[in-house]
Design a protein around this motif. Structure first.
Motif, PDB file in Angstrom:
ATOM      1  N   ASN A  79       0.834  -1.207   0.000  1.00 11.77           N
ATOM      2  CA  ASN A  79       0.000   0.000   0.000  1.00 11.77           C
ATOM      3  C   ASN A  79       0.871   1.260   0.000  1.00 11.77           C
ATOM      4  O   ASN A  79       1.185   1.804  -1.031  1.00 11.77           O
ATOM      5  CB  ASN A  79      -0.961  -0.023   1.191  1.00 11.77           C
ATOM      6  N   VAL A  80       1.279   1.693   1.177  1.00  9.02           N
ATOM      7  CA  VAL A  80       2.081   2.919   1.296  1.00  9.02           C
ATOM      8  C   VAL A  80       3.531   2.551   1.582  1.00  9.02           C
ATOM      9  O   VAL A  80       3.813   1.639   2.372  1.00  9.02           O
ATOM     10  CB  VAL A  80       1.536   3.835   2.419  1.00  9.02           C
ATOM     11  N   TYR A  81       4.436   3.245   0.930  1.00  8.63           N
ATOM     12  CA  TYR A  81       5.876   3.048   1.139  1.00  8.63           C
ATOM     13  C   TYR A  81       6.359   4.000   2.233  1.00  8.63           C
ATOM     14  O   TYR A  81       6.104   5.199   2.191  1.00  8.63           O
ATOM     15  CB  TYR A  81       6.616   3.324  -0.162  1.00  8.63           C
ATOM     16  N   PHE A  82       7.084   3.448   3.219  1.00  7.95           N
ATOM     17  CA  PHE A  82       7.647   4.248   4.311  1.00  7.95           C
ATOM     18  C   PHE A  82       9.168   4.131   4.293  1.00  7.95           C
ATOM     19  O   PHE A  82       9.710   3.022   4.235  1.00  7.95           O
ATOM     20  CB  PHE A  82       7.139   3.744   5.673  1.00  7.95           C
ATOM     21  N   GLU A  83       9.851   5.275   4.344  1.00 11.82           N
ATOM     22  CA  GLU A  83      11.307   5.258   4.448  1.00 11.82           C
ATOM     23  C   GLU A  83      11.738   6.278   5.505  1.00 11.82           C
ATOM     24  O   GLU A  83      11.733   7.482   5.253  1.00 11.82           O
ATOM     25  CB  GLU A  83      11.976   5.547   3.115  1.00 11.82           C
ATOM     26  N   PRO A  84      12.130   5.808   6.697  1.00 15.56           N
ATOM     27  CA  PRO A  84      12.452   6.715   7.801  1.00 15.56           C
ATOM     28  C   PRO A  84      13.873   7.270   7.793  1.00 15.56           C
ATOM     29  O   PRO A  84      14.181   8.178   8.566  1.00 15.56           O
ATOM     30  CB  PRO A  84      12.223   5.848   9.043  1.00 15.56           C
ATOM     31  N   PHE A  85      14.763   6.698   6.953  1.00 18.52           N
ATOM     32  CA  PHE A  85      16.136   7.201   6.820  1.00 18.52           C
ATOM     33  C   PHE A  85      16.355   7.515   5.343  1.00 18.52           C
ATOM     34  O   PHE A  85      17.000   6.747   4.621  1.00 18.52           O
ATOM     35  CB  PHE A  85      17.152   6.158   7.297  1.00 18.52           C
ATOM     36  N   LEU A  86      15.842   8.619   4.865  1.00 18.29           N
ATOM     37  CA  LEU A  86      15.730   8.837   3.426  1.00 18.29           C
ATOM     38  C   LEU A  86      17.072   8.971   2.721  1.00 18.29           C
ATOM     39  O   LEU A  86      17.280   8.352   1.676  1.00 18.29           O
ATOM     40  CB  LEU A  86      14.873  10.079   3.156  1.00 18.29           C
ATOM     41  N   TYR A 146      13.706   4.582  -2.926  1.00 17.42           N
ATOM     42  CA  TYR A 146      12.474   5.304  -3.251  1.00 17.42           C
ATOM     43  C   TYR A 146      12.397   5.643  -4.738  1.00 17.42           C
ATOM     44  O   TYR A 146      11.379   5.390  -5.394  1.00 17.42           O
ATOM     45  CB  TYR A 146      12.400   6.576  -2.416  1.00 17.42           C
ATOM     46  N   PHE A 147      13.475   6.190  -5.276  1.00 18.01           N
ATOM     47  CA  PHE A 147      13.471   6.552  -6.692  1.00 18.01           C
ATOM     48  C   PHE A 147      13.397   5.320  -7.589  1.00 18.01           C
ATOM     49  O   PHE A 147      12.846   5.376  -8.688  1.00 18.01           O
ATOM     50  CB  PHE A 147      14.706   7.387  -7.034  1.00 18.01           C
ATOM     51  N   TYR A 148      13.941   4.214  -7.127  1.00 16.96           N
ATOM     52  CA  TYR A 148      13.861   2.977  -7.912  1.00 16.96           C
ATOM     53  C   TYR A 148      12.435   2.423  -7.915  1.00 16.96           C
ATOM     54  O   TYR A 148      11.896   2.051  -8.967  1.00 16.96           O
ATOM     55  CB  TYR A 148      14.828   1.929  -7.372  1.00 16.96           C
ATOM     56  N   LEU A 149      11.807   2.363  -6.743  1.00 12.62           N
ATOM     57  CA  LEU A 149      10.489   1.745  -6.637  1.00 12.62           C
ATOM     58  C   LEU A 149       9.382   2.610  -7.242  1.00 12.62           C
ATOM     59  O   LEU A 149       8.373   2.080  -7.707  1.00 12.62           O
ATOM     60  CB  LEU A 149      10.168   1.458  -5.164  1.00 12.62           C
ATOM     61  N   ASN A 150       9.552   3.937  -7.173  1.00  9.50           N
ATOM     62  CA  ASN A 150       8.554   4.843  -7.755  1.00  9.50           C
ATOM     63  C   ASN A 150       7.142   4.551  -7.221  1.00  9.50           C
ATOM     64  O   ASN A 150       6.201   4.334  -7.996  1.00  9.50           O
ATOM     65  CB  ASN A 150       8.586   4.703  -9.286  1.00  9.50           C
ATOM     66  N   PRO A 151       6.969   4.546  -5.894  1.00 11.49           N
ATOM     67  CA  PRO A 151       5.683   4.148  -5.316  1.00 11.49           C
ATOM     68  C   PRO A 151       4.581   5.189  -5.540  1.00 11.49           C
ATOM     69  O   PRO A 151       4.855   6.374  -5.724  1.00 11.49           O
ATOM     70  CB  PRO A 151       6.003   4.013  -3.825  1.00 11.49           C
ATOM     71  N   ALA A 190       4.324  12.130  -2.137  1.00 10.23           N
ATOM     72  CA  ALA A 190       4.903  11.749  -0.841  1.00 10.23           C
ATOM     73  C   ALA A 190       4.656  12.794   0.242  1.00 10.23           C
ATOM     74  O   ALA A 190       4.608  13.996  -0.025  1.00 10.23           O
ATOM     75  CB  ALA A 190       6.408  11.539  -0.996  1.00 10.23           C
ATOM     76  N   GLN A 191       4.508  12.306   1.458  1.00  9.91           N
ATOM     77  CA  GLN A 191       4.593  13.160   2.636  1.00  9.91           C
ATOM     78  C   GLN A 191       6.059  13.222   3.059  1.00  9.91           C
ATOM     79  O   GLN A 191       6.728  12.186   3.114  1.00  9.91           O
ATOM     80  CB  GLN A 191       3.763  12.594   3.778  1.00  9.91           C
ATOM     81  N   LEU A 192       6.558  14.402   3.350  1.00  5.51           N
ATOM     82  CA  LEU A 192       7.961  14.582   3.729  1.00  5.51           C
ATOM     83  C   LEU A 192       8.042  15.154   5.134  1.00  5.51           C
ATOM     84  O   LEU A 192       7.401  16.167   5.440  1.00  5.51           O
ATOM     85  CB  LEU A 192       8.658  15.511   2.726  1.00  5.51           C
ATOM     86  N   HIS A 193       8.841  14.509   5.982  1.00 11.49           N
ATOM     87  CA  HIS A 193       8.912  14.924   7.382  1.00 11.49           C
ATOM     88  C   HIS A 193      10.359  14.941   7.889  1.00 11.49           C
ATOM     89  O   HIS A 193      11.143  14.045   7.553  1.00 11.49           O
ATOM     90  CB  HIS A 193       8.124  13.960   8.278  1.00 11.49           C
ATOM     91  N   THR A 194      10.678  15.939   8.681  1.00  5.85           N
ATOM     92  CA  THR A 194      11.898  15.898   9.487  1.00  5.85           C
ATOM     93  C   THR A 194      11.500  15.225  10.786  1.00  5.85           C
ATOM     94  O   THR A 194      10.732  15.791  11.569  1.00  5.85           O
ATOM     95  CB  THR A 194      12.454  17.307   9.755  1.00  5.85           C
ATOM     96  N   SER A 195      11.984  14.015  11.002  1.00  6.24           N
ATOM     97  CA  SER A 195      11.427  13.226  12.098  1.00  6.24           C
ATOM     98  C   SER A 195      12.382  12.132  12.547  1.00  6.24           C
ATOM     99  O   SER A 195      13.199  11.642  11.770  1.00  6.24           O
ATOM    100  CB  SER A 195      10.107  12.590  11.638  1.00  6.24           C
ATOM    101  N   ASP A 196      12.247  11.738  13.794  1.00  8.92           N
ATOM    102  CA  ASP A 196      12.886  10.534  14.296  1.00  8.92           C
ATOM    103  C   ASP A 196      12.226   9.328  13.631  1.00  8.92           C
ATOM    104  O   ASP A 196      11.031   9.349  13.299  1.00  8.92           O
ATOM    105  CB  ASP A 196      12.716  10.458  15.811  1.00  8.92           C
ATOM    106  N   PHE A 197      12.999   8.275  13.439  1.00  8.42           N
ATOM    107  CA  PHE A 197      12.513   7.105  12.704  1.00  8.42           C
ATOM    108  C   PHE A 197      11.357   6.390  13.377  1.00  8.42           C
ATOM    109  O   PHE A 197      10.491   5.817  12.703  1.00  8.42           O
ATOM    110  CB  PHE A 197      13.664   6.112  12.486  1.00  8.42           C
ATOM    111  N   GLU A 198      11.311   6.404  14.704  1.00 11.38           N
ATOM    112  CA  GLU A 198      10.349   5.565  15.417  1.00 11.38           C
ATOM    113  C   GLU A 198       8.908   5.960  15.118  1.00 11.38           C
ATOM    114  O   GLU A 198       8.056   5.098  14.857  1.00 11.38           O
ATOM    115  CB  GLU A 198      10.619   5.619  16.925  1.00 11.38           C
ATOM    116  N   GLN A 199       8.603   7.240  15.133  1.00 12.99           N
ATOM    117  CA  GLN A 199       7.216   7.651  14.895  1.00 12.99           C
ATOM    118  C   GLN A 199       6.803   7.408  13.445  1.00 12.99           C
ATOM    119  O   GLN A 199       5.625   7.178  13.164  1.00 12.99           O
ATOM    120  CB  GLN A 199       7.014   9.112  15.278  1.00 12.99           C
TER     121      GLN A 199
END
Length: 268
Positions: free
Chosen positions: A29-36, A42-47, A154-163
């Motif tokens: 469904n949705v692709y998540f990458e916490p350490f971008l 991401y660019f390979y999968l093109n979700p 995509a949603q883009l966030h400056t964030s810790d990986f856990e959340q």
């Protein structure tokens, strides 16, 4: 056709997507990458939908600038190309622009012309990498228009990986590529990595991925091939295999060496 990442990033995974495409799930469904980082996967999968995050604010601001105003960014990069020399590099390195597009153009310019594409800041948070040998600011592989179109999903966030990981749901896909080194996988691994990605962070990551696994999230993660890290994931019921950019995946200890990494997966 997959986009080529516009950044050079320590620990980047261009080699992973070029040699081990079969590791990635086809349906999710949705692709998540916490350490971008440079976003190679991401660019390979093109979700179609993605939640992308990194703790590096300058990095995320750069992605947002490309998404929202890639034309102006490209114009500023052309100016950097025209003016680039040693004095200009150190002048731009010492600048602290407030404008988002200027900050993004500065970030890309420094990434492409600094020593080895390293991102490093001093105790005051100032970028302090010396100039490198490459002087190309505009690359033939640049395609900011298509990158902008992809990032608009995509949603883009400056964030810790856990959340970020905790926000994933059943049949989503999390790709987690935390900071780590493969050159100290044996003696002194934990001590060497403490400032890069602490052992407490390693445990938090393993726990957050374990929670996601139990929610039915598809998981693929990379890490250092160190026994302490392997045990973190084996104890939590993950599949763990060693992998090298120079060889095929192997579960055999005889085929591992200190420069190999591990692949952790679940529900794929």
């Amino acid at each position: 056709m997959s986009l080529i990442p516009f950044l050079k990033w320590a620990g980047g995974k261009r080699w992973l997507v070029s040699r081990h495409k079969d590791l990635f799930p086809v349906h999710y469904n949705v692709y998540f990458e916490p350490f971008l980082g440079a976003g190679s996967v991401y660019f390979y999968l093109n979700p179609k939908q993605a939640v992308l995050a990194d703790i590096n604010e300058e990095l995320i601001l750069t992605y947002i600038a490309i998404r929202d105003n890639w034309r102006e960014l490209e114009e500023l990069l052309a100016l950097h190309q025209e003016n680039h020399n040693k004095d200009y590099y150190y002048f731009i390195r010492g600048e602290s622009p407030i404008n988002q597009i200027e900050r993004a153009a500065r970030f890309i310019y420094l990434n492409r012309t600094c020593f080895n594409g390293i991102y490093r800041v001093n105790l005051k948070g100032k970028f302090n990498v010396p100039i490198g040998t490459k002087d190309k600011v505009i690359l033939e592989t640049d395609n900011f228009r298509e990158a902008s179109e992809l990032l608009s999903r995509a949603q883009l966030h400056t964030s810790d990986f856990e959340q970020v990981i905790d926000a994933s749901s059943t049949n989503d896909f999390v790709f987690a590529d935390p900071p780590y080194t493969v050159r100290h996988n044996q003696n002194g691994f934990i001590k060497y990595n403490e400032n890069l990605f602490s052992w407490n962070d390693q445990v938090r990551l393993a726990d957050s991925l374990w929670r996601a696994k139990n929610r039915g999230v598809k998981i693929l993660s990379t890490n250092a091939n160190h026994q302490s890290v392997r045990e973190l994931y084996e104890e939590r019921g993950f599949n763990v295999h060693s992998i090298s950019r120079y060889s095929s995946i192997s579960a055999s200890a005889e085929k591992r060496n200190q420069y190999e990494e591990i692949i952790v997966n679940a529900n794929i």
